[in-house]
Design an enzyme around this catalytic site. Structure first.
Site, PDB file in Angstrom:
ATOM      1  N   ASN A 204       0.845  -1.187   0.000  1.00  0.00           N
ATOM      2  CA  ASN A 204       0.000   0.000   0.000  1.00  0.00           C
ATOM      3  C   ASN A 204       0.884   1.242   0.000  1.00  0.00           C
ATOM      4  O   ASN A 204       2.110   1.147  -0.083  1.00  0.00           O
ATOM      5  CB  ASN A 204      -0.982  -0.017   1.177  1.00  0.00           C
ATOM      6  CG  ASN A 204      -0.295  -0.003   2.539  1.00  0.00           C
ATOM      7  OD1 ASN A 204       0.823   0.505   2.692  1.00  0.00           O
ATOM      8  ND2 ASN A 204      -0.959  -0.559   3.542  1.00  0.00           N
ATOM      9  N   GLU A 207       3.524   1.286   2.889  1.00  0.00           N
ATOM     10  CA  GLU A 207       4.436   0.152   2.740  1.00  0.00           C
ATOM     11  C   GLU A 207       5.395   0.356   1.575  1.00  0.00           C
ATOM     12  O   GLU A 207       6.577   0.002   1.660  1.00  0.00           O
ATOM     13  CB  GLU A 207       3.637  -1.133   2.543  1.00  0.00           C
ATOM     14  CG  GLU A 207       2.884  -1.588   3.778  1.00  0.00           C
ATOM     15  CD  GLU A 207       1.853  -2.653   3.502  1.00  0.00           C
ATOM     16  OE1 GLU A 207       1.352  -3.252   4.467  1.00  0.00           O
ATOM     17  OE2 GLU A 207       1.520  -2.889   2.311  1.00  0.00           O
ATOM     18  N   ASP A 277      -6.418  -7.347   1.038  1.00  0.00           N
ATOM     19  CA  ASP A 277      -6.606  -8.779   0.792  1.00  0.00           C
ATOM     20  C   ASP A 277      -7.367  -9.012  -0.504  1.00  0.00           C
ATOM     21  O   ASP A 277      -7.050  -9.907  -1.295  1.00  0.00           O
ATOM     22  CB  ASP A 277      -7.394  -9.419   1.944  1.00  0.00           C
ATOM     23  CG  ASP A 277      -6.677  -9.313   3.276  1.00  0.00           C
ATOM     24  OD1 ASP A 277      -5.450  -9.162   3.285  1.00  0.00           O
ATOM     25  OD2 ASP A 277      -7.371  -9.390   4.317  1.00  0.00           O
TER      26      ASP A 277
END
Length: 333
Positions: A204, A207, A277
């Site tokens: 993301n 990250e 996810d």
């Protein structure tokens, strides 16, 4: 290729998910007064609900898309583990569990929800080392046998202990024996793991900055997407990098360059829990089905738009995604 057509092609795909399995527990209620014991709200509970969390939620997203799904991680035979196993079984997810009689408790995340707002979260887990599965007798044989029957594998790292450097090294070495096997990684950069050469990497916004080694961005500075993409490619050399940017959509990066920036498909956002996810599950399945990166990203973008419109961790459903695509009137390439 119409995205609706791509969606139908996912039904022949087989994917293994490896990562941190969790049981997500929701306590739903309302607040009408403050406790006389302390300045805290008193929650009048209306009901409890349970769903799969962490890597188990990745698996639920896959099976909901019609993908043949198996999952490998730590799941004990305690009350939480039995609930999680039942959820997985009811959704046709095969649990490949190296710990047949694990004594360490299954990870539970409990969220207290009041009037569509999360009041607090309660985590029940122990140290990372105790959730390792790569040291279990027979682990490598189970992994190799499972890899032989799948088209792709997803490493879903929630930094709870299942995914470590030893496991990553074993997986990547074995993957080399299966030509065409797609290895996708949803990383946790704080772990400082090496996963050079992954077929798909899906960090993301924050990250991606950590992976790129950029930690000093000021509030008034623009997000340096091009630099981040270049640095991640130099360090990890993923075949495909997809950076999810929240309200700003997602960026498709190849060979260290941003090749396309897709706007978000979300029309309303209630909860972003589990959106990552959904993205890696949909991307991996679509790429394994032969989609081009831009096609896979558009489908994943639409799937993420569906799940953030729900409160709590909720995997995408095939019917909802089909309806979404039809409403978007031929999101095509």
């Amino acid at each position: 290729m119409y995205l609706q057509s791509l969606l139908h092609q996912l039904k022949g795909i087989r994917v293994l998910v490896i990562g941190d399995l969790m049981l997500d527990h929701y306590i739903w209620g309302d607040v009408h007064r403050i406790s006389p014991e302390a300045p805290v709200p008193v929650v009048q509970v209306s009901n409890d609900s349970f769903t799969a969390g962490g890597a188990a939620n990745v698996a639920l997203n896959l099976t909901n898309l019609g993908v043949q799904t198996s999952v490998m991680g730590y799941c004990a035979n305690d009350d939480a583990g039995q609930k999680l196993q039942q959820i997985l079984g009811d959704n046709d997810v095969t649990l490949v569990n190296p710990h047949e009689h694990g004594r360490v408790p299954t990870i539970i995340k409990t969220r207290v929800i009041v009037r569509s707002q999360q009041l607090c979260r309660i985590d029940r887990e122990v140290g990372r080392e105790q959730y390792r599965i790569d040291m279990t007798p027979g682990f490598e044989a189970k992994l190799e046998n499972t890899l032989a029957g799948v088209d792709a594998v997803i490493l879903s790292d929630y930094a709870k202990g299942v995914v470590n450097q030893s496991l990553v090294d074993t997986l990547f070495k074995m993957a080399g024996n299966f030509p065409g096997l797609l290895v996708a990684v949803d990383p946790k950069p704080a772990r400082r793991l090496s996963f050079t050469g992954a077929g798909l990497l899906t960090p993301n916004r924050s990250e991606a900055m950590e992976l790129a080694g950029i930690n000093n961005l000021q509030p008034d500075e623009d997000y340096p997407l091009a630099e981040i993409c270049s640095r991640i490619h130099d360090r990890y050399k993923p075949e495909l990098l997809i950076v999810t940017l929240g309200a700003e959509g997602m960026a498709i990066c190849e060979e260290g360059k941003v090749i396309e920036h897709l706007p978000t498909e979300a029309q309303q956002v209630f909860d972003v829990s589990g959106a990552g996810d959904t993205v890696i599950a949909t991307l991996t399945a679509a790429l394994a089905a032969g989609a081009y990166p831009a096609q896979a990203a558009r489908l994943a973008n639409a799937a993420a738009g569906c799940v953030v419109a729900h409160m709590g961790t909720a995997p995408v459903t095939l019917d909802e995604l089909q309806t979404w695509l039809e409403r978007s009137s031929g999101v095509t390439l």
